[in-house]
Design an enzyme around this catalytic site. Structure first.
Site, PDB file in Angstrom:
ATOM      1  N   HIS A 123       0.929  -1.201  -0.039  1.00  0.00           N
ATOM      2  CA  HIS A 123       0.039   0.161  -0.055  1.00  0.00           C
ATOM      3  C   HIS A 123       0.715   1.180   0.095  1.00  0.00           C
ATOM      4  O   HIS A 123       1.884   1.218   0.562  1.00  0.00           O
ATOM      5  CB  HIS A 123      -0.787   0.017   1.282  1.00  0.00           C
ATOM      6  CG  HIS A 123      -1.989   0.831   1.349  1.00  0.00           C
ATOM      7  ND1 HIS A 123      -1.775   2.472   1.638  1.00  0.00           N
ATOM      8  CD2 HIS A 123      -3.025   0.833   1.216  1.00  0.00           C
ATOM      9  CE1 HIS A 123      -2.694   2.888   1.748  1.00  0.00           C
ATOM     10  NE2 HIS A 123      -3.799   2.100   1.437  1.00  0.00           N
ATOM     11  N   ASP A 200       2.587  -5.232   7.965  1.00  0.00           N
ATOM     12  CA  ASP A 200       1.376  -4.446   7.876  1.00  0.00           C
ATOM     13  C   ASP A 200       0.097  -5.173   7.963  1.00  0.00           C
ATOM     14  O   ASP A 200      -0.127  -5.820   7.095  1.00  0.00           O
ATOM     15  CB  ASP A 200       1.638  -3.568   6.476  1.00  0.00           C
ATOM     16  CG  ASP A 200       0.125  -2.772   6.593  1.00  0.00           C
ATOM     17  OD1 ASP A 200      -0.711  -2.882   7.358  1.00  0.00           O
ATOM     18  OD2 ASP A 200       0.131  -2.060   5.153  1.00  0.00           O
ATOM     19  N   GLN A 203      -4.922  -5.362   6.737  1.00  0.00           N
ATOM     20  CA  GLN A 203      -5.900  -6.107   6.283  1.00  0.00           C
ATOM     21  C   GLN A 203      -5.807  -7.674   6.728  1.00  0.00           C
ATOM     22  O   GLN A 203      -6.481  -8.743   6.266  1.00  0.00           O
ATOM     23  CB  GLN A 203      -5.813  -6.548   4.677  1.00  0.00           C
ATOM     24  CG  GLN A 203      -5.839  -4.932   4.007  1.00  0.00           C
ATOM     25  CD  GLN A 203      -7.149  -4.556   4.037  1.00  0.00           C
ATOM     26  OE1 GLN A 203      -8.363  -5.070   4.492  1.00  0.00           O
ATOM     27  NE2 GLN A 203      -7.377  -3.324   3.768  1.00  0.00           N
ATOM     28  N   LYS A 226     -10.625  -0.423  10.539  1.00  0.00           N
ATOM     29  CA  LYS A 226     -10.952  -1.785   9.705  1.00  0.00           C
ATOM     30  C   LYS A 226     -11.197  -3.082  10.378  1.00  0.00           C
ATOM     31  O   LYS A 226     -11.657  -4.082   9.704  1.00  0.00           O
ATOM     32  CB  LYS A 226      -9.762  -2.127   8.850  1.00  0.00           C
ATOM     33  CG  LYS A 226      -9.350  -0.878   7.772  1.00  0.00           C
ATOM     34  CD  LYS A 226      -8.125  -1.437   6.784  1.00  0.00           C
ATOM     35  CE  LYS A 226      -7.488  -0.154   6.246  1.00  0.00           C
ATOM     36  NZ  LYS A 226      -8.339   0.463   4.981  1.00  0.00           N
ATOM     37  N   CYS A 364      -4.647   2.815  -3.954  1.00  0.00           N
ATOM     38  CA  CYS A 364      -3.639   3.075  -2.895  1.00  0.00           C
ATOM     39  C   CYS A 364      -2.234   1.924  -3.310  1.00  0.00           C
ATOM     40  O   CYS A 364      -1.641   1.854  -2.150  1.00  0.00           O
ATOM     41  CB  CYS A 364      -3.897   3.535  -1.351  1.00  0.00           C
ATOM     42  SG  CYS A 364      -5.014   4.548  -1.281  1.00  0.00           S
TER      43      CYS A 364
HETATM   44  N1  C6P Z   1      -6.324   0.489   2.590  1.00  0.00           N
HETATM   45  C1  C6P Z   1      -8.394   0.380   1.193  1.00  0.00           C
HETATM   46  O1  C6P Z   1      -9.331   0.433   0.676  1.00  0.00           O
HETATM   47  P1  C6P Z   1      -5.184   3.546   7.064  1.00  0.00           P
HETATM   48  O2  C6P Z   1      -5.915   4.645   6.004  1.00  0.00           O
HETATM   49  O3  C6P Z   1      -4.098   4.420   7.853  1.00  0.00           O
HETATM   50  O4  C6P Z   1      -6.006   3.210   8.307  1.00  0.00           O
HETATM   51  O5  C6P Z   1      -4.677   2.301   6.482  1.00  0.00           O
HETATM   52  C2  C6P Z   1      -3.638   2.483   5.421  1.00  0.00           C
HETATM   53  C3  C6P Z   1      -3.516   1.006   4.799  1.00  0.00           C
HETATM   54  C4  C6P Z   1      -2.178   0.698   4.923  1.00  0.00           C
HETATM   55  N2  C6P Z   1      -2.057  -0.831   4.664  1.00  0.00           N
HETATM   56  C5  C6P Z   1      -2.930  -1.462   3.940  1.00  0.00           C
HETATM   57  C6  C6P Z   1      -2.610  -2.883   3.454  1.00  0.00           C
HETATM   58  C7  C6P Z   1      -4.265  -0.889   3.725  1.00  0.00           C
HETATM   59  O6  C6P Z   1      -5.076  -1.661   3.117  1.00  0.00           O
HETATM   60  C8  C6P Z   1      -4.580   0.177   4.235  1.00  0.00           C
HETATM   61  C9  C6P Z   1      -5.999   1.022   3.916  1.00  0.00           C
HETATM   62  C10 C6P Z   1      -7.912   0.854   2.447  1.00  0.00           C
HETATM   63  O7  C6P Z   1      -7.795  -0.663   0.601  1.00  0.00           O
HETATM   64  C11 C6P Z   1      -7.829   2.516   2.155  1.00  0.00           C
HETATM   65  S1  C6P Z   1      -6.636   3.028   1.076  1.00  0.00           S
END
Ligand code: C6P
Length: 405
Positions: A123, A200, A203, A226, A364
């Site tokens: 990401h 990370d 997910q 999430k 992203c």
């Molecule tokens: N992905 C998606 O729709 P935040 O925004 O800080 O809570 O998470 C960022 C992030 C980091 N790593 C991974 C693997 C992610 O999937 C995400 C967030 C969302 O896929 C929003 S772009």
């Protein structure tokens, strides 16, 4: 025991609303999940009857919020199997957790020419902070490739190590492909080369049991929103010995032991990394979300979501012109796709009119889009409250949209 799907859905008031006069089918859970009553009530209760700043007041309310905040930290520690609450830093979310590591680990441990390995499926929030560090310190970023199914090339991974490799950063689960990356094996390889590993978990933590000690990772990041918790709260797990050595991330109240104009000494862990008033309502509500998923059982949630994912992929594969991305054997609750040469934005917009919420675009993950040879994809992603009937509605909607082109 059967999965109590009706009871679970009743816990999420938003799921019974309509959009454009149709029942909502919410399949954008990888972007953010909906919230159960227990989480919303935890937020309301704290503001209605406990609210005060934490760690600062001698008065009753401040002590009560402080207790709730620190109980939440312990709840998170137990949930991910960390050894100590000193290893649990509250942040705004995964993005801030990753920036914290890039800044503080980068400041302390990385010199010009040191190497950080990222995967091609990261990401942006696990790419850009490292590029910012590259601009500041001249580190070298190397990329671990994958095959067409979305499985990391482990031989190439091992070949990328040099004596300058310091850190490996890898999405535990890809937010696009759903691939579950082999963190434990990758951490072993990293450690054998004297490097550290950051997983990370944005997910992964919401979908299956994650134990940082079993994984052997040195850092783990995730976001509250999430995993059915509120927005604005997230977690960085870091091994105590590493956090202990790392520079603070931001300066301010809460993170200091003593301040004079000549010199400041820092608080003990984890407060050294928590400058300013923390989101103590968010931490308490995150604990309520963890209670909620554990009340159902992570293993049951995983089984339900994996079943839905398999079902969705099988049904979608029958649609003419369907291209599914990410067919790794170990795949989690995400299905990214394109159909014929329909623009993903058109797909998403037309499905939305049928009450079906999916995500479209680059997710992203533009380097991953480039690897797949596309500008964007559509993506359906599942949570503990989704049903096969919703997937049937989604597939019927897709068929209807596809016929229009
Ligand atoms: N992905 C998606 O729709 P935040 O925004 O800080 O809570 O998470 C960022 C992030 C980091 N790593 C991974 C693997 C992610 O999937 C995400 C967030 C969302 O896929 C929003 S772009």
């Amino acid at each position: 025991m059967t999965y109590p799907i009706d009871d679970i859905r009743a816990d999420f008031p938003i799921l019974s609303r309509e959009v454009y006069g149709r029942p909502l089918v919410y399949l954008d859970n990888a972007a953010t999940t909906q919230k159960p009553r227990a989480v919303v009530e935890a937020i309301a209760q704290e503001y209605y009857s406990v609210n005060a700043n934490v760690h600062r007041g001698v008065h009753f309310l401040s002590q009560q919020t402080t207790t709730l905040h620190e109980e939440a930290r312990e709840r998170v520690r137990a949930f991910i199997g960390a050894q100590s609450v000193s290893e649990i830093v509250f942040t705004r979310g995964t993005t801030e957790s990753l920036n914290l590591v890039a800044t503080s680990f980068g400041e302390t441990f990385l010199q010009e020419g040191d190497e950080v390995l990222l995967t091609v499926m990261e990401h942006h929030s696990d790419i850009v902070p490292w590029q910012l560090l590259r601009e500041r310190k001249g580190i070298v970023i190397k990329v671990i490739p994958m095959n067409d199914a979305g499985v990391l090339d482990m031989e190439a991974y091992e070949r990328l190590f040099t004596p300058r490799t310091r850190l490996v950063c890898v999405a535990h689960v890809s937010n696009v492909l759903g691939t579950v990356n082999p963190i434990a094996r990758m951490a072993e390889v990293a450690h054998a080369h004297g490097a550290y590993l950051l997983a990370d978990g944005a997910q992964s933590v919401p979908h299956f049991k994650v134990d940082v000690q079993a994984l052997g990772c040195d850092f783990l990041t995730f976001s509250g929103h999430k995993i059915y918790g509120p927005t604005g709260i997230g977690v960085l797990y870091g091994r105590e010995a590493l956090l202990e050595q790392m520079q603070p991330y931001q300066g301010g109240g809460e993170m200091i032991a003593r301040v004079t104009f000549e010199k400041t000494t820092y608080e003990r862990l984890p407060y050294k990394f928590e400058a300013g008033t923390p989101d103590y309502v968010g931490s308490h509500a995150l604990a309520a979300a963890i209670d909620y998923v554990e009340g159902i059982g992570m293993d049951r949630i995983t089984a339900q979501e994996r079943e839905l994912t398999k079902y969705a992929m099988a049904r979608m594969a029958d649609i003419p012109g369907m291209q599914l991305y990410g067919t790794a054997p170990d795949k989690d609750a995400v299905v990214a796709f394109n159909v014929k040469d329909i623009h993903p934005l058109d797909l998403g917009t037309l499905l939305d009119r049928l009450g079906i919420a999916i995500r479209t675009g680059h997710h992203c993950a533009q380097p991953l889009m480039a690897r797949c040879g596309v500008e964007g994809m559509a993506r359906a992603s599942f949570a503990l409250y989704n049903t096969k009937e919703e997937i049937d509605t989604f597939v019927a909607g897709l068929e209807r949209v596809v016929k229009m082109f």
